[in-house]
Design a protein around this motif. Structure first.
Motif, mmCIF file in Angstrom:
data_model
loop_
_atom_site.group_PDB
_atom_site.id
_atom_site.type_symbol
_atom_site.label_atom_id
_atom_site.label_comp_id
_atom_site.label_asym_id
_atom_site.label_seq_id
_atom_site.Cartn_x
_atom_site.Cartn_y
_atom_site.Cartn_z
ATOM 1 N N ASN A 185 41.224 13.722 119.878
ATOM 2 C CA ASN A 185 40.541 12.485 119.558
ATOM 3 C C ASN A 185 40.794 11.421 120.623
ATOM 4 N N VAL A 186 42.048 11.204 120.941
ATOM 5 C CA VAL A 186 42.377 10.135 121.886
ATOM 6 C C VAL A 186 41.911 10.490 123.314
ATOM 7 N N LEU A 187 41.867 11.775 123.628
ATOM 8 C CA LEU A 187 41.364 12.168 124.946
ATOM 9 C C LEU A 187 39.870 11.838 125.082
ATOM 10 N N ALA A 188 39.136 11.968 123.987
ATOM 11 C CA ALA A 188 37.721 11.583 124.016
ATOM 12 C C ALA A 188 37.595 10.101 124.364
ATOM 13 N N GLY A 189 38.541 9.301 123.887
ATOM 14 C CA GLY A 189 38.570 7.881 124.241
ATOM 15 C C GLY A 189 38.810 7.698 125.733
ATOM 16 N N TYR A 190 39.661 8.534 126.292
ATOM 17 C CA TYR A 190 39.918 8.466 127.731
ATOM 18 C C TYR A 190 38.665 8.848 128.529
ATOM 19 N N TYR A 191 37.920 9.837 128.032
ATOM 20 C CA TYR A 191 36.646 10.191 128.669
ATOM 21 C C TYR A 191 35.711 8.976 128.674
ATOM 22 N N ALA A 192 35.631 8.301 127.529
ATOM 23 C CA ALA A 192 34.767 7.118 127.433
ATOM 24 C C ALA A 192 35.208 6.062 128.453
ATOM 25 N N PRO A 247 34.677 -0.365 128.583
ATOM 26 C CA PRO A 247 35.818 -1.248 128.891
ATOM 27 C C PRO A 247 36.983 -1.100 127.901
ATOM 28 N N ILE A 248 37.722 -0.033 128.058
ATOM 29 C CA ILE A 248 38.905 0.175 127.222
ATOM 30 C C ILE A 248 40.121 -0.188 128.068
ATOM 31 N N LYS A 249 40.960 -1.059 127.512
ATOM 32 C CA LYS A 249 42.167 -1.429 128.245
ATOM 33 C C LYS A 249 43.222 -0.354 128.031
ATOM 34 N N ARG A 250 43.565 -0.141 126.775
ATOM 35 C CA ARG A 250 44.603 0.861 126.500
ATOM 36 C C ARG A 250 44.290 1.670 125.257
ATOM 37 N N LEU A 251 44.771 2.894 125.266
ATOM 38 C CA LEU A 251 44.641 3.775 124.113
ATOM 39 C C LEU A 251 46.029 3.919 123.498
ATOM 40 N N ILE A 252 46.111 3.584 122.219
ATOM 41 C CA ILE A 252 47.403 3.593 121.549
ATOM 42 C C ILE A 252 47.530 4.867 120.727
ATOM 43 N N VAL A 253 48.515 5.643 121.081
ATOM 44 C CA VAL A 253 48.688 6.977 120.513
ATOM 45 C C VAL A 253 49.705 6.896 119.376
ATOM 46 N N ALA A 254 49.244 7.137 118.154
ATOM 47 C CA ALA A 254 50.134 7.029 116.997
ATOM 48 C C ALA A 254 50.531 8.415 116.502
ATOM 49 N N SER A 255 51.825 8.644 116.392
ATOM 50 C CA SER A 255 52.336 9.922 115.882
ATOM 51 C C SER A 255 53.088 9.687 114.574
ATOM 52 N N ASN A 256 53.338 10.765 113.841
ATOM 53 C CA ASN A 256 54.258 10.679 112.705
ATOM 54 C C ASN A 256 55.653 11.072 113.192
ATOM 55 N N GLU A 257 56.505 11.565 112.306
ATOM 56 C CA GLU A 257 57.872 11.870 112.725
ATOM 57 C C GLU A 257 57.953 13.006 113.755
ATOM 58 N N TYR A 280 45.693 16.917 134.085
ATOM 59 C CA TYR A 280 44.824 17.378 135.166
ATOM 60 C C TYR A 280 44.215 16.181 135.913
ATOM 61 N N TYR A 281 43.566 15.315 135.173
ATOM 62 C CA TYR A 281 42.913 14.165 135.827
ATOM 63 C C TYR A 281 43.940 13.253 136.485
ATOM 64 N N LYS A 282 45.006 12.974 135.771
ATOM 65 C CA LYS A 282 45.970 11.989 136.257
ATOM 66 C C LYS A 282 46.814 12.490 137.430
ATOM 67 N N SER A 283 46.925 13.813 137.560
ATOM 68 C CA SER A 283 47.728 14.341 138.667
ATOM 69 C C SER A 283 46.883 14.470 139.939
ATOM 70 N N GLY A 284 45.671 13.925 139.916
ATOM 71 C CA GLY A 284 44.785 14.084 141.065
ATOM 72 C C GLY A 284 44.231 15.496 141.128
ATOM 73 N N LYS A 285 44.021 16.085 139.932
ATOM 74 C CA LYS A 285 43.424 17.423 139.809
ATOM 75 C C LYS A 285 44.255 18.483 140.526
ATOM 76 N N PRO A 313 31.287 15.382 121.748
ATOM 77 C CA PRO A 313 30.653 14.535 120.734
ATOM 78 C C PRO A 313 31.551 13.386 120.261
ATOM 79 N N GLN A 314 32.869 13.551 120.414
ATOM 80 C CA GLN A 314 33.778 12.497 119.968
ATOM 81 C C GLN A 314 33.793 11.289 120.898
ATOM 82 N N VAL A 315 33.283 11.466 122.094
ATOM 83 C CA VAL A 315 33.212 10.335 123.025
ATOM 84 C C VAL A 315 32.279 9.261 122.451
ATOM 85 N N VAL A 316 31.281 9.736 121.705
ATOM 86 C CA VAL A 316 30.203 8.850 121.244
ATOM 87 C C VAL A 316 30.715 7.704 120.371
ATOM 88 N N TYR A 317 31.629 8.012 119.438
ATOM 89 C CA TYR A 317 31.992 6.937 118.504
ATOM 90 C C TYR A 317 32.832 5.829 119.134
#
Ligand SMILES: *Cc1c(COP(=O)(O)O)cnc(C)c1O
Length: 496
Positions: free
Chosen positions: A270-277, A283-293, A333-338, A235-239
């Protein structure tokens, strides 16, 4: 039933999406993934004129082919029709040039509602009623998941839910939100330990064969509401698509343009749902992953080594205080060619050594799509203050973390970027009041009221009512007693 889902750790563990949703995690400890993601294509052109709910129906029917049209329609309706404060579910606000997607208008004022209002609906349609099946949901939470899951599952027939949270790892409001939840089928328990302890032990319970067999005799299965369940992820892919549509309609971009998203990240759901989209054609160029400390993902994205052997910080963005980002396994998984054998090796390294290092070519491939940054508590407070003073918009500390990383990233890439806002500032009012007005409050309700008066904004209704409700869950246990607790609560709720 179509067999579309497989375990990230074993190609021979396959199942239908209903089964994957019911089980949460595969028997070998792997995560279920939609194997042929690259073969799906969103009808993007058509989707640009759809409502949020219509988009949700499209996304769900593509990724969850076992559900018939009627089932999907009912699920979407039950999840979103009345439970969100905004009719657009996740409205996009352009705040003086900065597009902010507000994901916090659900019943618990945080983004997890989007997935967790849907998951119970999907699950209830996956239960085999002819067999009188029952489901016990087990969840480890760093704060927000717990309440969102409880709200989604409470009083759903044939399903019960047990939530574990770190005793000193959640805010007072988060604790109240959870411990005041009613419903005949809810259990909430604090543990002595941190979030990772809770999550690791929940995973162990799922892998405990003896308990599983014992419950099986009573037709009870264990399942998860953590973001490892694909029923929450999908469901998070939707937004992401909704945000894209709004960017077009609000004249920020032209249809077809690429955009970036900046996502405050903990468990990488959350960010993985963006990768699914993105894989499905958005048309997503890049997903920016923000972490805290707790910047384990920042280090990973920079040098390819995931290393959880480090100090665990309690920060002012507690829902991102995580050292094991479970959903990263799906990306690998996806990026290693499954390559399931390779994933097994990495996950084994993580379990035994607390770290793993990926091959260089895999690292470069991930870096094409992802950028990692992080933000200290000090910077986070400064951002909350500056953004309020300059733009009149209040960020919660998780979103502020994203804001900081986005600002930094945009120095090298001017592609339009949508910031995902993951919580209402009222959920973290004491941090926000201190950051903006340098005022400290011991009582969070007084604090919310002051924030409301000083900024002329409205407190979300569900938070206003919190201090009038009765605390019904008071259990606190050692982290090693979680399995016993589950045995007992299952008996209690299902009278088995
Ligand atoms: C859970 C949560 C996050 C992190 O999301 P993940 O899907 O775990 O990466 C960020 N912000 C808030 C407010 C959250 O509740």
């Amino acid at each position: 039933m179509e067999v579309k889902y497989i375990s990230t750790r074993n190609k021979n563990i396959k199942c239908s999406c209903k089964e994957a949703i019911l089980k949460g995690i595969a028997d070998d400890g792997g995560l279920y993934v939609y194997d042929h993601l690259d073969e799906l294509e969103l009808p993007l052109n058509d989707m640009m004129n759809m409502t949020y709910e219509q988009m949700a129906e499209i996304v769900l029917s593509l990724l969850l082919p076992d559900y018939c049209e009627d089932e999907i329609e009912q699920c979407v309706k039950n999840a979103y029709e009345t439970k969100f404060e905004s009719k657009n579910i996740t409205p996009l606000h352009i705040v003086k040039d900065i597009p902010i997607l507000e994901l916090f208008h659900g019943p618990t004022c945080a983004f997890k509602d989007v997935g967790l209002q849907m998951l119970p609906q999907l699950m209830s349609k996956a239960i085999d009623n002819s067999y009188q099946q029952k489901v016990m949901i087990l969840t480890a939470t760093s704060g927000d998941t717990g309440k969102a899951a409880l709200e989604g599952f409470k009083n759903v027939e044939n399903i019960a839910i047990t939530v574990f949270y770190p005793n000193n790892g959640v805010s007072n409001i988060q604790r109240l939100q959870m411990t005041t939840t009613d419903g005949f089928n809810t259990k909430v328990c604090a543990i002595h330990g941190n979030f990772d302890d809770a999550q690791t032990n929940v995973k162990k319970i799922f892998q405990n064969k003896k308990l599983k067999e014992q419950l099986m005799k009573k037709k009870i299965i264990l399942s998860s509401a953590n973001s490892i369940n694909i029923g929450r992820l999908i469901p998070q892919v939707v937004y992401y698509i909704y945000a894209y549509k709004e960017m077009v309609q609000q004249h920020q971009i032209t249809f077809g343009d690429e955009i970036n998203f900046c996502v405050p990240t903990g468990n990488f759901g959350n960010v993985l749902a963006g990768y699914y989209a993105k894989c499905m054609g958005l048309p997503i160029k890049r997903l920016i992953v923000a972490s805290n400390e707790n910047n384990v993902l920042y280090d990973f994205l920079k040098n390819g080594e995931y290393n959880r052997n480090r100090i665990f910080y309690k920060t002012i963005s507690p829902s991102m205080d995580i050292l094991i980002s479970s959903n990263l396994e799906r990306l690998l998984y996806y990026k290693s060619g499954k390559d399931t054998d390779y994933i097994c090796k990495l996950m084994n390294d993580l379990e035994t050594k607390g770290s793993y290092k990926i091959k260089d070519e895999l690292k470069y491939d991930i870096q094409k799509d992802f950028y990692g940054g992080y933000c200290t508590d000090k910077d986070c407070k400064a951002i909350i203050r500056n953004v309020y003073e300059e733009k009149g918009y209040i960020l919660d500390p998780h979103t502020a973390t994203g804001y900081k990383v986005m600002e930094e990233y945009q120095k090298e890439d001017s592609t339009p970027c949508v910031l995902l806002s993951t919580a209402s500032p009222y959920k973290f009012a004491s941090t926000v009041m201190e950051a903006i007005f340098n005022e400290k409050y011991t009582d969070e309700f007084t604090c919310m009221k002051q924030l409301s008066i000083k900024t002329n904004t409205v407190i979300p209704q569900s938070l206003v009512l919190l201090n009038k409700e009765k605390i019904v869950h008071k259990d606190v246990i050692d982290k090693n007693n979680m399995i016993k607790y589950v045995e007992n609560t299952t008996k209690e709720i299902f009278h088995g």
